[in-house]
Motif scaffolding. Sequence first.
Motif, mmCIF file in Angstrom:
data_model
loop_
_atom_site.group_PDB
_atom_site.id
_atom_site.type_symbol
_atom_site.label_atom_id
_atom_site.label_comp_id
_atom_site.label_asym_id
_atom_site.label_seq_id
_atom_site.Cartn_x
_atom_site.Cartn_y
_atom_site.Cartn_z
ATOM 1 N N ALA A 76 -13.636 -43.577 -47.982
ATOM 2 C CA ALA A 76 -13.940 -42.253 -48.488
ATOM 3 C C ALA A 76 -14.584 -40.981 -47.263
ATOM 4 N N ASN A 77 -15.116 -41.648 -46.259
ATOM 5 C CA ASN A 77 -16.228 -40.609 -45.488
ATOM 6 C C ASN A 77 -16.592 -41.729 -44.517
ATOM 7 N N PRO A 78 -15.250 -41.308 -43.385
ATOM 8 C CA PRO A 78 -15.232 -42.093 -42.016
ATOM 9 C C PRO A 78 -16.170 -41.282 -40.917
ATOM 10 N N LEU A 79 -17.266 -40.398 -41.688
ATOM 11 C CA LEU A 79 -17.791 -39.467 -40.268
ATOM 12 C C LEU A 79 -18.374 -40.682 -39.899
ATOM 13 N N THR A 80 -18.942 -40.276 -38.208
ATOM 14 C CA THR A 80 -19.727 -41.248 -37.906
ATOM 15 C C THR A 80 -20.243 -40.157 -36.612
ATOM 16 N N LEU A 81 -21.582 -40.576 -35.854
ATOM 17 C CA LEU A 81 -22.205 -39.708 -34.666
ATOM 18 C C LEU A 81 -22.854 -40.174 -33.601
ATOM 19 N N THR A 82 -22.870 -40.465 -32.424
ATOM 20 C CA THR A 82 -23.785 -40.603 -31.296
ATOM 21 C C THR A 82 -24.830 -39.556 -31.280
ATOM 22 N N PHE A 83 -25.791 -41.150 -30.498
ATOM 23 C CA PHE A 83 -26.675 -40.198 -29.464
ATOM 24 C C PHE A 83 -25.871 -40.909 -28.164
ATOM 25 N N THR A 84 -26.151 -39.897 -27.042
ATOM 26 C CA THR A 84 -26.245 -40.297 -25.817
ATOM 27 C C THR A 84 -27.607 -39.641 -24.413
ATOM 28 N N GLU A 85 -28.662 -40.916 -24.160
ATOM 29 C CA GLU A 85 -29.176 -39.954 -23.255
ATOM 30 C C GLU A 85 -29.330 -39.043 -21.830
ATOM 31 N N ALA A 86 -30.179 -39.138 -21.103
ATOM 32 C CA ALA A 86 -29.369 -38.992 -20.099
ATOM 33 C C ALA A 86 -29.043 -40.314 -19.441
ATOM 34 N N PHE A 87 -28.616 -39.271 -18.174
ATOM 35 C CA PHE A 87 -27.321 -40.328 -17.410
ATOM 36 C C PHE A 87 -26.318 -41.350 -18.047
ATOM 37 N N GLY A 88 -25.728 -40.610 -19.440
ATOM 38 C CA GLY A 88 -24.900 -40.757 -20.696
ATOM 39 C C GLY A 88 -25.393 -42.840 -20.800
ATOM 40 N N VAL A 118 -27.972 -48.464 -1.418
ATOM 41 C CA VAL A 118 -26.585 -48.356 -2.264
ATOM 42 C C VAL A 118 -27.464 -48.431 -3.699
ATOM 43 N N PRO A 119 -27.305 -47.405 -4.185
ATOM 44 C CA PRO A 119 -26.879 -46.938 -5.713
ATOM 45 C C PRO A 119 -26.683 -47.558 -6.561
ATOM 46 N N VAL A 120 -27.781 -48.265 -7.230
ATOM 47 C CA VAL A 120 -27.347 -48.443 -8.906
ATOM 48 C C VAL A 120 -27.362 -47.751 -9.671
ATOM 49 N N TYR A 121 -25.587 -47.246 -10.037
ATOM 50 C CA TYR A 121 -25.879 -45.462 -10.278
ATOM 51 C C TYR A 121 -25.647 -45.935 -11.714
ATOM 52 N N LYS A 122 -25.608 -46.137 -12.586
ATOM 53 C CA LYS A 122 -25.144 -46.265 -13.881
ATOM 54 C C LYS A 122 -25.515 -47.628 -14.583
ATOM 55 N N GLY A 123 -26.638 -47.685 -15.501
ATOM 56 C CA GLY A 123 -27.340 -49.411 -15.698
ATOM 57 C C GLY A 123 -27.650 -49.051 -17.891
ATOM 58 N N THR A 160 -34.528 -43.886 -18.702
ATOM 59 C CA THR A 160 -34.137 -43.252 -20.187
ATOM 60 C C THR A 160 -34.520 -44.719 -21.038
ATOM 61 N N TRP A 161 -34.964 -44.915 -22.184
ATOM 62 C CA TRP A 161 -35.165 -45.707 -23.360
ATOM 63 C C TRP A 161 -34.548 -47.169 -23.411
ATOM 64 N N ARG A 162 -33.093 -46.907 -22.870
ATOM 65 C CA ARG A 162 -32.113 -48.037 -22.838
ATOM 66 C C ARG A 162 -32.129 -48.003 -21.156
ATOM 67 N N GLY A 163 -31.681 -47.061 -20.708
ATOM 68 C CA GLY A 163 -30.696 -47.156 -19.241
ATOM 69 C C GLY A 163 -31.794 -46.933 -18.800
ATOM 70 N N ILE A 164 -30.880 -46.935 -17.291
ATOM 71 C CA ILE A 164 -31.171 -47.345 -15.823
ATOM 72 C C ILE A 164 -30.521 -46.594 -14.587
ATOM 73 N N VAL A 165 -31.145 -45.235 -13.638
ATOM 74 C CA VAL A 165 -30.311 -45.792 -12.096
ATOM 75 C C VAL A 165 -31.516 -45.597 -11.685
#
Length: 253
Positions: free
Chosen positions: A46-58, A217-222, A203-208
């Motif tokens: 009846a209510n399929p709404l969702t939402l997401t949060f994304t920190e810096a670096f995706g 050479v970079p770790v460009y998304k973690g 970030t709380w859950r991410g790293i570059v």
Amino acid sequence: MKTNNLPAPTLRVARLVALLAAALSLPACRDQEKESLPDPCKGQKANPLTLTFTEAFGTPTPDTAYNDQPMAFAAPGAPYTSYQWLIGPVDERTGRRIGVSFDDQTLGSIPVRLIATRPPNLACFPKDDGVDTLTKMLTLVPWRDPRAPIYGKFQGANLDAPADTFSVRIYSGPDWQHSSAMTNYLVGIPKGCRTPYDRIGLTWRGIVATSGGCSSVPVYKGYLTTRDSIRLEYRAQVSPTIIDRVFVGKRVR
């Protein structure tokens, strides 16, 4: 059923019984046909709404983030056609995807309320008005809070060599340039490298990681895919070229 040798009255009764049985079986057949048809409303909400949060670096995060950084809030697309966001007590925005920045003084739980409209689904929900509302709490913690789950040791392998395991560690330690300060490090990428990356975005859950390591050479998304699983996308020197690789690992500490 053989009826040719029965007396005429008995034969008529037998035929009436057979006709009655056939007539009674018709509704049952129709019910079976209805049961075999797929239910178009099965699985719908009846209510399929969702939402997401994304920190810096995706970096996706379900409910917690560092403050003092830009973030993205996103809602689903079709069938929704309009969106209204209420962030905290006063901040109001519109749009499917919005950017939000919190300062270094904003801490604690922030209610994020999303109101979205879509065409009503009256076939499955006769009282549906097409307006859905969802509220999620976003908890903001101080920048570089050492409790961030991104810190830890992870055991795993590159996707292109799953049997060739090694470990990667993300930690905070004294800054090699300024011993009185603390900084973040990533060590173990690529396999066998003991020289840490020392230019880290966390970030709380991410790293570059942009510099350091053994091959520059970079770790460009973690980011953490679950609380105890990590994915690191990086570039590695495989002479004479540089290739993209992905490390996936499980927390061991």
